[in-house]
Design an enzyme around this catalytic site. Structure first.
Site, PDB file in Angstrom:
ATOM      1  N   SER A 145       9.084  -5.419  -6.900  1.00 27.63           N
ATOM      2  CA  SER A 145       8.712  -4.497  -7.968  1.00 27.63           C
ATOM      3  C   SER A 145       8.177  -3.162  -7.465  1.00 27.63           C
ATOM      4  CB  SER A 145       7.663  -5.151  -8.879  1.00 27.63           C
ATOM      5  OG  SER A 145       7.818  -4.722 -10.202  1.00 27.63           O
ATOM      6  N   ARG A 247      19.041  -8.667 -10.340  1.00 33.54           N
ATOM      7  CA  ARG A 247      19.309  -7.242 -10.559  1.00 33.54           C
ATOM      8  C   ARG A 247      19.464  -6.556  -9.208  1.00 33.54           C
ATOM      9  NH1 ARG A 247      14.424  -5.052 -12.195  1.00 33.54           N
ATOM     10  NH2 ARG A 247      14.277  -4.017 -10.179  1.00 33.54           N
ATOM     11  N   ASN A 264      16.652  -7.902  -6.729  1.00 32.58           N
ATOM     12  CA  ASN A 264      15.507  -8.526  -7.383  1.00 32.58           C
ATOM     13  C   ASN A 264      15.987  -9.810  -8.038  1.00 32.58           C
ATOM     14  OD1 ASN A 264      13.418  -9.201  -9.243  1.00 32.58           O
ATOM     15  ND2 ASN A 264      12.720  -7.089  -9.263  1.00 32.58           N
TER      16      ASN A 264
END
Length: 307
Positions: A145, A247, A264
């Protein structure tokens, strides 16, 4: 109860795993709460599990049959909780143990992507005094993130970060172009989402602050480039063995080449998250997206959710 041809009883009692102890705990709680509400609204017997101390004990006490993983970062996204669920015999969503561990380690992931013929940013060696050239992007080898992502332009900026373990960090040459995210749902790429952060850097604050970033889906790219990026995303997740709804983040240069930044394996499911945005453009509402992801729950070494 049956919704869109899906028998909710097949999942049994579903635990939405959220929280955790990583730097992304608060984002995970937001993702988990959104998923929990959607599953319950669809008729799934779902319970939220805020993992904090003894994860195995918390999961066992919840007596769940299936796990929807809404965790992010260390322990939740790196293969650890996946391994725990394997031992407990509980099918779970997202990528399995090996793929999760691989994608969390950005350095190893880049090697696998390179072997698959996919482009990634050029590595810059970090010496005792810092990166051997500037400007560079520096980031932890194993965080998600965009936690710890920094663009630095001098040795003074490097020293200001006060990094205690340089070996746990990596530096990359900046890549100029359009930043996009391509989500891959059950092996099929969704339309790319273009991210345009107002700060110029798509870091943690730009990701999770409402209004800090503009989003365009489809991305403002020629259609042949869009199709090429979708193909690259599918190849990337296949090369790394990812499943569920990973992703792939990438930058598309002026020549149309896609440079993959990272994969991700458990994308966010918050109001600003990219996977739900791409799904919506494909005509998949949030509730249906959660159900589609839940349908992928399985065990790496066993069986999936019974039909």
């Amino acid at each position: 109860m049956v919704v869109s041809g899906i028998n909710m009883q097949r999942f049994g009692r579903t635990g939405v795993l959220m929280g955790g102890t990583s730097a992304e705990r608060e984002v995970s709680l937001r993702s988990g709460a959104a998923v929990l509400d959607a599953l319950r609204a669809a008729g799934v017997d779902a319970v939220g599990i805020d993992l904090q101390q003894n994860w195995a004990d918390q999961i066992a006490k919840a007596a769940i049959d299936t796990a929807f993983i809404a965790l992010h970062g260390t322990l939740g996204e790196d293969g650890c909780v996946q391994g725990l669920l394997e031992i407990m015999g509980i099918p779970y969503t997202g990528s399995h143990v090996m793929a999760s561990a691989l994608c969390m380690n950005k350095r190893l992931c880049k090697q696998v992507l390179g072997q698959a013929g996919l482009s990634t940013p050029m590595d810059i060696r970090i010496e005792v005094t810092g990166p051997e050239r500037y400007p560079v992007f520096v980031k932890p080898v194993a965080e998600g993130s965009s936690v710890g992502l920094h663009r630095i332009s001098s040795q003074q900026e490097w020293q200001a970060l006060n990094i205690q373990s340089p070996a746990a960090w990596m530096a990359e040459m900046p890549v100029n172009g359009v930043e996009i995210a391509v989500s891959v749902l059950a092996g099929v790429a969704l339309m790319p989402v273009e991210v345009a952060p107002k700060s110029g850097v798509y870091d943690y604050a730009s990701k999770y602050t409402v209004g800090a970033t503009e989003y365009f889906c489809p991305a403002r790219l020629p259609m042949e480039t869009v199709r090429y990026c979708m193909d690259c995303a599918e190849k990337a997740v296949a090369a790394c063995g990812c499943t569920g709804a990973p992703r792939v983040d990438m930058i598309v240069g002026s020549g149309g080449e896609a440079v993959i930044l990272e994969i991700n394996t458990l994308p966010g499911m918050t109001a600003t998250s990219l996977l739900p945005k791409a799904a919506a453009v494909a005509g998949i509402d949030f509730q249906t997206l959660c159900l589609r992801i839940l349908e992928t729950a399985s065990l790496e070494y066993g069986q999936g959710v019974s039909k």
